[in-house]
Scaffold this motif. Sequence first.
Motif, PDB file in Angstrom:
ATOM      1  N   GLU A 750      89.171  -3.321  60.701  1.00  0.00           N
ATOM      2  CA  GLU A 750      88.255  -2.193  60.904  1.00  0.00           C
ATOM      3  C   GLU A 750      86.874  -2.439  60.289  1.00  0.00           C
ATOM      4  N   ALA A 751      86.853  -3.033  59.115  1.00  0.00           N
ATOM      5  CA  ALA A 751      85.568  -3.249  58.444  1.00  0.00           C
ATOM      6  C   ALA A 751      84.698  -4.211  59.249  1.00  0.00           C
ATOM      7  N   ILE A 752      85.302  -5.240  59.820  1.00  0.00           N
ATOM      8  CA  ILE A 752      84.541  -6.199  60.626  1.00  0.00           C
ATOM      9  C   ILE A 752      83.991  -5.508  61.864  1.00  0.00           C
ATOM     10  N   GLU A 753      84.819  -4.697  62.508  1.00  0.00           N
ATOM     11  CA  GLU A 753      84.368  -4.003  63.717  1.00  0.00           C
ATOM     12  C   GLU A 753      83.221  -3.052  63.409  1.00  0.00           C
ATOM     13  N   THR A 754      83.320  -2.347  62.296  1.00  0.00           N
ATOM     14  CA  THR A 754      82.255  -1.418  61.913  1.00  0.00           C
ATOM     15  C   THR A 754      80.969  -2.178  61.578  1.00  0.00           C
ATOM     16  N   ALA A 755      81.130  -3.271  60.858  1.00  0.00           N
ATOM     17  CA  ALA A 755      79.955  -4.080  60.507  1.00  0.00           C
ATOM     18  C   ALA A 755      79.295  -4.645  61.760  1.00  0.00           C
ATOM     19  N   TYR A 756      80.094  -5.036  62.741  1.00  0.00           N
ATOM     20  CA  TYR A 756      79.543  -5.556  63.991  1.00  0.00           C
ATOM     21  C   TYR A 756      78.739  -4.475  64.704  1.00  0.00           C
ATOM     22  N   ASP A 872      81.646  -9.904  73.395  1.00  0.00           N
ATOM     23  CA  ASP A 872      82.784 -10.455  74.148  1.00  0.00           C
ATOM     24  C   ASP A 872      83.986  -9.519  74.194  1.00  0.00           C
ATOM     25  N   GLY A 873      83.820  -8.303  73.689  1.00  0.00           N
ATOM     26  CA  GLY A 873      84.902  -7.333  73.731  1.00  0.00           C
ATOM     27  C   GLY A 873      85.777  -7.312  72.501  1.00  0.00           C
ATOM     28  N   SER A 874      85.561  -8.239  71.568  1.00  0.00           N
ATOM     29  CA  SER A 874      86.418  -8.289  70.374  1.00  0.00           C
ATOM     30  C   SER A 874      85.781  -7.646  69.156  1.00  0.00           C
ATOM     31  N   ASN A 875      84.541  -7.163  69.302  1.00  0.00           N
ATOM     32  CA  ASN A 875      83.821  -6.577  68.163  1.00  0.00           C
ATOM     33  C   ASN A 875      83.775  -7.543  66.983  1.00  0.00           C
ATOM     34  N   ALA A 876      83.512  -8.789  67.276  1.00  0.00           N
ATOM     35  CA  ALA A 876      83.336  -9.875  66.307  1.00  0.00           C
ATOM     36  C   ALA A 876      84.645 -10.432  65.757  1.00  0.00           C
ATOM     37  N   ILE A 877      85.791  -9.860  66.100  1.00  0.00           N
ATOM     38  CA  ILE A 877      87.064 -10.315  65.540  1.00  0.00           C
ATOM     39  C   ILE A 877      87.363 -11.762  65.934  1.00  0.00           C
ATOM     40  N   THR A 881      82.189 -15.019  61.537  1.00  0.00           N
ATOM     41  CA  THR A 881      81.124 -15.816  60.911  1.00  0.00           C
ATOM     42  C   THR A 881      80.033 -16.151  61.916  1.00  0.00           C
ATOM     43  N   PHE A 882      80.444 -16.618  63.072  1.00  0.00           N
ATOM     44  CA  PHE A 882      79.488 -16.984  64.110  1.00  0.00           C
ATOM     45  C   PHE A 882      78.714 -15.768  64.607  1.00  0.00           C
ATOM     46  N   VAL A 883      79.401 -14.687  64.902  1.00  0.00           N
ATOM     47  CA  VAL A 883      78.758 -13.506  65.474  1.00  0.00           C
ATOM     48  C   VAL A 883      77.710 -12.939  64.524  1.00  0.00           C
ATOM     49  N   PHE A 884      78.038 -12.817  63.248  1.00  0.00           N
ATOM     50  CA  PHE A 884      77.076 -12.225  62.310  1.00  0.00           C
ATOM     51  C   PHE A 884      75.895 -13.162  62.054  1.00  0.00           C
ATOM     52  N   GLU A 885      76.135 -14.459  62.083  1.00  0.00           N
ATOM     53  CA  GLU A 885      75.018 -15.383  61.931  1.00  0.00           C
ATOM     54  C   GLU A 885      74.070 -15.270  63.125  1.00  0.00           C
ATOM     55  N   VAL A 886      74.627 -15.141  64.332  1.00  0.00           N
ATOM     56  CA  VAL A 886      73.800 -15.011  65.531  1.00  0.00           C
ATOM     57  C   VAL A 886      72.994 -13.714  65.479  1.00  0.00           C
ATOM     58  N   LEU A 887      73.630 -12.614  65.106  1.00  0.00           N
ATOM     59  CA  LEU A 887      72.926 -11.332  65.055  1.00  0.00           C
ATOM     60  C   LEU A 887      71.827 -11.350  63.988  1.00  0.00           C
ATOM     61  N   GLN A 888      72.130 -11.939  62.835  1.00  0.00           N
ATOM     62  CA  GLN A 888      71.114 -12.013  61.773  1.00  0.00           C
ATOM     63  C   GLN A 888      69.929 -12.854  62.224  1.00  0.00           C
ATOM     64  N   ALA A 889      70.216 -13.991  62.848  1.00  0.00           N
ATOM     65  CA  ALA A 889      69.133 -14.861  63.306  1.00  0.00           C
ATOM     66  C   ALA A 889      68.294 -14.177  64.378  1.00  0.00           C
ATOM     67  N   THR A 890      68.930 -13.407  65.233  1.00  0.00           N
ATOM     68  CA  THR A 890      68.221 -12.681  66.293  1.00  0.00           C
ATOM     69  C   THR A 890      67.319 -11.614  65.698  1.00  0.00           C
ATOM     70  N   ASP A 891      67.838 -10.897  64.725  1.00  0.00           N
ATOM     71  CA  ASP A 891      67.058  -9.857  64.056  1.00  0.00           C
ATOM     72  C   ASP A 891      65.817 -10.467  63.398  1.00  0.00           C
ATOM     73  N   GLU A 892      65.997 -11.589  62.727  1.00  0.00           N
ATOM     74  CA  GLU A 892      64.877 -12.237  62.045  1.00  0.00           C
ATOM     75  C   GLU A 892      63.862 -12.779  63.052  1.00  0.00           C
ATOM     76  N   ALA A 893      64.343 -13.301  64.177  1.00  0.00           N
ATOM     77  CA  ALA A 893      63.424 -13.816  65.198  1.00  0.00           C
ATOM     78  C   ALA A 893      62.581 -12.695  65.790  1.00  0.00           C
ATOM     79  N   LEU A 894      63.167 -11.536  66.009  1.00  0.00           N
ATOM     80  CA  LEU A 894      62.426 -10.396  66.552  1.00  0.00           C
ATOM     81  C   LEU A 894      61.391  -9.886  65.546  1.00  0.00           C
TER      82      LEU A 894
END
Length: 908
Positions: A750-756, A872-877, A881-894
Amino acid sequence: MDATKHRVLSLVMVLALAGCSGGSNGKDGRDGLNGQDGAAGPVGPSGQDGADGRSTGGVMGKLTFKVAGKEYPATNVTVTSIPDWCGTATSDANGEYELGSGCAIGVYTIVFSGNGFKTLEVPNISIAAGKEYILNRELTAISPLVLKAAKPPNPAGFEREVTLGVTVTGGTPPYTYKWTPRTTNPTAVTLSANDVEAPTFTTGALADIVAADKKVIGFGPSLDEEGKPFRPEFLGVSNRQLTEMTYNFDVVVTDQMGFEGKVTVAVVPATLAQANGSIPTGTLVIASIPGNAAALVFTEKPIASSAVLNDADTAFPWFIADAPGVYRFDGLRVAVSNYVSSNPSCGGCHEYLMSAEKQAAMALKFKKWSNSAHGNHFFKYMEYDANGQLVWKTGPDGKPIPAPTANPTVFWTEPGAMTTFEYGMTGAEGTHYGENCVACHTTGYNAALQNDGFDDVAKAAGWTFPDLSKYLTGLTGTPPDLVTTEPQYGAWDLVPADAKAYAGMQCESCHGPLGRHAANGGSKPVGEYGVAACAVCHDRPTNHDRVALWRRSGHANTGLAFGESTGARANSSCARCHSAQGFVKYAANTLQDSVDSGATKENVEPQTCAACHDSHSTTVRIDGKAPVYVAAGFTVSGAGTGALCMTCHNGRRGLRGDAVPMTGFATPHAPTQTEVLMGMNAYFIGDANGYKVSGHAAVSETCVGCHMKTAVEGLRYTITNHTFGFTNDAGFDAAKSICKECHGEEVNGEAIETAYANARAQVIAQLSATLEAAVAGTAGFTVTPAGAGHGAPEGTPLVLALTNIASIDVEGTTIVFNLVAAVDVTFPSGTVSTKTVRASAGKVTDATGAFALAGVDGVLSRSLWNLGLVNDGSNAIHNPTFVFEVLQATDEALKAATPAAACAATCL
């Protein structure tokens, strides 16, 4: 003088003196000492016997029973004891009994049995010396009524009057009847009367049964994406569906005394049906002809047939194929014949007709079948050697791999190839194996039809299913399924050779009976992509539930297959994964960008059993033993059978990353599970692309390990979960329940899904801020409204004022503007007033409409790609590690790309 002489002299002197007279008597002398006791006298006569003592007791009492609340004496009941030291007694005409008075004192169990009463054991009865224990009991009478359900016509048909009946023996006539229809019947029914011996009712209309989807699951025509039937076709009827469309009536019969009996009378309206072009004699054939209202007639049928096309002016005409031959109407054709058993030897008839190439192809199919689930129960434990011989597999130690039985603790040692029928008959299933199993482990078995299948051949040879307990010995293993330690052939050897020829699921099990296919105008076996042939056995009510589960999955979407794989799209990249026909060709070579599926409106099928499984080998078409290239532009190795899933469950847009420019606004084709699991195809993460493989990739068989082999709370299934998802039987998403299978009871994700959800929302909020900054201080955005639906025409460009924008969201490459106040949007179809305006990201321009704010390979384009990639439907599950790194990098690029002032040219 010695003492003896002295005593003699003294005695003489005494005697002499005694003879003298004249002197007075002297005083009496003192009494002498008592003498010794004399010897015992003889024994006197015996006295009379005393009364006997008591060391025994008895049991006595009265036995009764009740029927309909009235009490009766329980007569002629046998009374015994445990231990059996009391003899036997029988209750008399008053129900009274006396189990003697000779029971040794002690504690007993008194047993009452016989004469139509349930055996009653009364424990802890203490017998005391000289006492009679009074034990009265009310017994339970076994109803003397014996009921046998009458057999209505089978199949009964639809909208047909059926007479119900029951044969009654025993009890005391006259009898009364009470009939009750079950609420689970496929349609509501009305009995002519519910208190007569033989009431009647009318079976439901086919259209009503089709409409009762929740009662007869999956039965009906193929539907397009709007839920409408789109083609004429024959309908399949699976084992489960036949059970669900059967009408059941419970009847309670009561005799004069009040005894009751109960039985269920079943009325089966149809027969099993595989919905293919070759069917067995006697099958009830159901057609679906969308929109039909004309009175259809046969344009061809056998001379010997008396078949009538029923409901001919409806969308669901039907008939009973009562004679071999060809039946044809309204463009539909079906060939009817009997089974002959290929065993498998079909090729022998065609050697003079077939080319060498076709003969080789047929030989390969038979070779595959001989080591398949349909032809060899131990197909997973055997393989072909270099000489083409079927041999047993060995383990790392060089020894044969143990062969599993139905009991998980018992293994056979290298038993060799055998069909599942032989497997069951020789003890691997123990005495659990029964006649109901044989129906799906042989060819042509259908007790309702006479069509020369296994059951008909076995019956003609005088064979009936034996009592296996008389043939199987030394059963062992953990209860309840005790099995033999090795094959025992006593029962198997009694199966007639003619019947053994039908062992296994042969060609005719899937292709239909081929007894007259040459005479039937060339009704040759064809590739079967539909699910109906498999469903006959793999859609049973209590087990073998794969098809029932599959119907709940996205793979069962015929409408999607029709829309994406026929017509102009029959030869396309879409057809690779959206039709069974296309996927079979694609799986043979995943380097293909598109395939010619050959699918048409008349034959297209979704991802059915035959799409993923080779019909002849029964194994999956891609098993992951070799590296597999996926259309996302990379190769997957070591994924096991999950590689089959990855073949389609990837973005299909080729390899991506910082070094690969975007050539247009695009997001990966959904779904992107493979990229996320393997940590691939993201922008803004540089050299990390491809090095963030998820720990979940270590799960055996990858996708299959969690989605098919891990238990889901509240979802009933046997062996594997063919819904492929986590929605349980109650309709709730139970995905969190599988985490604890590996990670422990306290882990649910649940915590991972919420964080995603929060991280994704943060990126979208930054994207919104970046867009607004690009037009800050201007009138706002000029947008070209996107039409509703794929390929819908766009609307007339309009300006959206910044002050009227409540929030901005994204859907793929579409920017969604949520407005404070509604605006008028004009499309070719008319003008609508709306608070939501969607526009392609590439067509969002400055207030003047002079230039697009975002370039095709700019930060906005790549950000939209990343947002689509991780969704991808898994809410990062799948790969946190990969999903949060991608989102962080995207946020910083924007953030880095956010302009300080309104852009004067393309800036994102």
